[in-house]
Scaffold this motif. Structure first.
Motif, PDB file in Angstrom:
ATOM      1  N   ASP A 179      -0.451   1.940   1.893  1.00 51.96           N
ATOM      2  CA  ASP A 179       0.788   1.303   2.341  1.00 51.96           C
ATOM      3  C   ASP A 179       1.707   1.005   1.161  1.00 51.96           C
ATOM      4  O   ASP A 179       2.924   1.170   1.253  1.00 51.96           O
ATOM      5  N   TYR A 180       1.130   0.578   0.050  1.00 54.72           N
ATOM      6  CA  TYR A 180       1.932   0.303  -1.142  1.00 54.72           C
ATOM      7  C   TYR A 180       2.614   1.576  -1.639  1.00 54.72           C
ATOM      8  O   TYR A 180       3.819   1.587  -1.909  1.00 54.72           O
ATOM      9  N   GLU A 181       1.846   2.656  -1.747  1.00 49.86           N
ATOM     10  CA  GLU A 181       2.416   3.925  -2.218  1.00 49.86           C
ATOM     11  C   GLU A 181       3.502   4.416  -1.266  1.00 49.86           C
ATOM     12  O   GLU A 181       4.516   4.954  -1.694  1.00 49.86           O
ATOM     13  N   ASN A 182       3.298   4.211   0.031  1.00 48.45           N
ATOM     14  CA  ASN A 182       4.308   4.598   1.010  1.00 48.45           C
ATOM     15  C   ASN A 182       5.591   3.787   0.826  1.00 48.45           C
ATOM     16  O   ASN A 182       6.696   4.334   0.884  1.00 48.45           O
ATOM     17  N   LEU A 183       5.458   2.499   0.595  1.00 54.31           N
ATOM     18  CA  LEU A 183       6.633   1.652   0.355  1.00 54.31           C
ATOM     19  C   LEU A 183       7.393   2.092  -0.890  1.00 54.31           C
ATOM     20  O   LEU A 183       8.630   2.180  -0.882  1.00 54.31           O
ATOM     21  N   LEU A 206     -10.349  -8.144   1.897  1.00 51.38           N
ATOM     22  CA  LEU A 206      -9.994  -6.871   1.267  1.00 51.38           C
ATOM     23  C   LEU A 206     -10.483  -5.691   2.096  1.00 51.38           C
ATOM     24  O   LEU A 206      -9.761  -4.694   2.258  1.00 51.38           O
ATOM     25  N   ASP A 207     -11.683  -5.788   2.635  1.00 53.19           N
ATOM     26  CA  ASP A 207     -12.190  -4.718   3.508  1.00 53.19           C
ATOM     27  C   ASP A 207     -11.319  -4.575   4.752  1.00 53.19           C
ATOM     28  O   ASP A 207     -11.010  -3.462   5.175  1.00 53.19           O
ATOM     29  N   LYS A 208     -10.916  -5.694   5.320  1.00 53.62           N
ATOM     30  CA  LYS A 208     -10.074  -5.658   6.517  1.00 53.62           C
ATOM     31  C   LYS A 208      -8.723  -5.012   6.203  1.00 53.62           C
ATOM     32  O   LYS A 208      -8.224  -4.185   6.969  1.00 53.62           O
ATOM     33  N   THR A 209      -8.147  -5.356   5.076  1.00 47.24           N
ATOM     34  CA  THR A 209      -6.873  -4.772   4.671  1.00 47.24           C
ATOM     35  C   THR A 209      -7.020  -3.277   4.450  1.00 47.24           C
ATOM     36  O   THR A 209      -6.178  -2.488   4.879  1.00 47.24           O
ATOM     37  N   ARG A 210      -8.080  -2.874   3.803  1.00 45.74           N
ATOM     38  CA  ARG A 210      -8.321  -1.453   3.553  1.00 45.74           C
ATOM     39  C   ARG A 210      -8.577  -0.692   4.848  1.00 45.74           C
ATOM     40  O   ARG A 210      -7.972   0.353   5.091  1.00 45.74           O
ATOM     41  N   ASP A 211      -9.442  -1.207   5.683  1.00 43.26           N
ATOM     42  CA  ASP A 211      -9.874  -0.492   6.888  1.00 43.26           C
ATOM     43  C   ASP A 211      -8.843  -0.500   8.007  1.00 43.26           C
ATOM     44  O   ASP A 211      -8.692   0.490   8.721  1.00 43.26           O
ATOM     45  N   ASP A 212      -8.130  -1.601   8.174  1.00 45.64           N
ATOM     46  CA  ASP A 212      -7.211  -1.747   9.302  1.00 45.64           C
ATOM     47  C   ASP A 212      -5.749  -1.546   8.919  1.00 45.64           C
ATOM     48  O   ASP A 212      -4.885  -1.583   9.787  1.00 45.64           O
ATOM     49  N   ALA A 213      -5.479  -1.367   7.624  1.00 47.05           N
ATOM     50  CA  ALA A 213      -4.107  -1.246   7.125  1.00 47.05           C
ATOM     51  C   ALA A 213      -3.275  -2.438   7.587  1.00 47.05           C
ATOM     52  O   ALA A 213      -2.095  -2.319   7.861  1.00 47.05           O
ATOM     53  N   ASN A 234       3.366 -17.708  -2.482  1.00 49.65           N
ATOM     54  CA  ASN A 234       2.715 -16.884  -1.466  1.00 49.65           C
ATOM     55  C   ASN A 234       2.715 -15.420  -1.898  1.00 49.65           C
ATOM     56  O   ASN A 234       3.641 -14.966  -2.573  1.00 49.65           O
ATOM     57  N   VAL A 235       1.671 -14.693  -1.514  1.00 53.04           N
ATOM     58  CA  VAL A 235       1.587 -13.264  -1.815  1.00 53.04           C
ATOM     59  C   VAL A 235       1.160 -12.508  -0.562  1.00 53.04           C
ATOM     60  O   VAL A 235       0.569 -13.074   0.355  1.00 53.04           O
ATOM     61  N   VAL A 236       1.472 -11.223  -0.545  1.00 54.75           N
ATOM     62  CA  VAL A 236       1.037 -10.345   0.531  1.00 54.75           C
ATOM     63  C   VAL A 236       0.087  -9.321  -0.071  1.00 54.75           C
ATOM     64  O   VAL A 236       0.401  -8.695  -1.086  1.00 54.75           O
ATOM     65  N   VAL A 237      -1.055  -9.144   0.555  1.00 56.66           N
ATOM     66  CA  VAL A 237      -2.045  -8.171   0.112  1.00 56.66           C
ATOM     67  C   VAL A 237      -1.980  -6.985   1.071  1.00 56.66           C
ATOM     68  O   VAL A 237      -2.080  -7.158   2.287  1.00 56.66           O
ATOM     69  N   ILE A 238      -1.755  -5.781   0.508  1.00 63.31           N
ATOM     70  CA  ILE A 238      -1.710  -4.566   1.320  1.00 63.31           C
ATOM     71  C   ILE A 238      -2.609  -3.514   0.688  1.00 63.31           C
ATOM     72  O   ILE A 238      -2.919  -3.582  -0.511  1.00 63.31           O
ATOM     73  N   ASN A 239      -2.993  -2.525   1.469  1.00 59.90           N
ATOM     74  CA  ASN A 239      -3.835  -1.471   0.908  1.00 59.90           C
ATOM     75  C   ASN A 239      -2.980  -0.493   0.099  1.00 59.90           C
ATOM     76  O   ASN A 239      -1.758  -0.464   0.216  1.00 59.90           O
TER      77      ASN A 239
END
Length: 94
Positions: free
Chosen positions: A45-49, A17-24, A37-42
Motif C-alpha cells: 500500500d505504501y509503494e502504491n501511494l 503487524l500481521d493483520k496489516t500485512r495480511d488484510d491490507a 498519531n501514526v498510521v501503519v500500512i503494509n
C-alpha cells in the motif's frame, strides 16, 4: 481503519503487524497528543501511494493516464499477446 492506542499496539505488535500485512488494513496508532498519531500500512500500500503521488505530480504521465482511461471507456483498445521470452522482449526493445 482500526484505531488502537500506542500501549495496546506495542503490547500486541506482532498481531497488529500481521493483520496489516495480511488484510491490507491500515491501523491508526493513537497517543494523548494527536500530532503524534501514526498510521501503519503494509509495504504494498505504501509503494502504491508513492507511485500514485509520483504519477499525479508528473503532468505528462497523469494526462497520459487520463487519456488512456478515456480511450478504454470509449472502446478504443487493442489486444496484444504477451511476450514470454525475455530475450525476444529485449531484442524488440533495443
Amino acid at each position: 481503519m482500526e484505531a488502537v492506542n500506542y500501549s495496546t499496539f506495542r503490547a500486541n505488535l506482532r498481531t497488529y503487524l500481521d493483520k496489516t500485512r495480511d488484510d491490507a488494513e491500515p491501523i491508526l496508532v493513537t497517543s494523548n497528543d494527536p500530532d503524534s498519531n501514526v498510521v501503519v500500512i503494509n509495504i504494498r500500500d505504501y509503494e502504491n501511494l508513492v507511485e500514485n503521488d509520483y504519477v499525479k505530480s508528473n503532468t505528462y504521465l497523469y494526462e497520459k493516464l487520463l487519456r488512456g482511461r478515456e480511450e478504454a471507456r470509449a472502446g478504443r483498445v487493442e489486444a496484444h499477446e504477451l511476450v514470454e521470452d525475455d530475450a525476444q522482449f529485449l531484442a524488440a526493445h533495443d
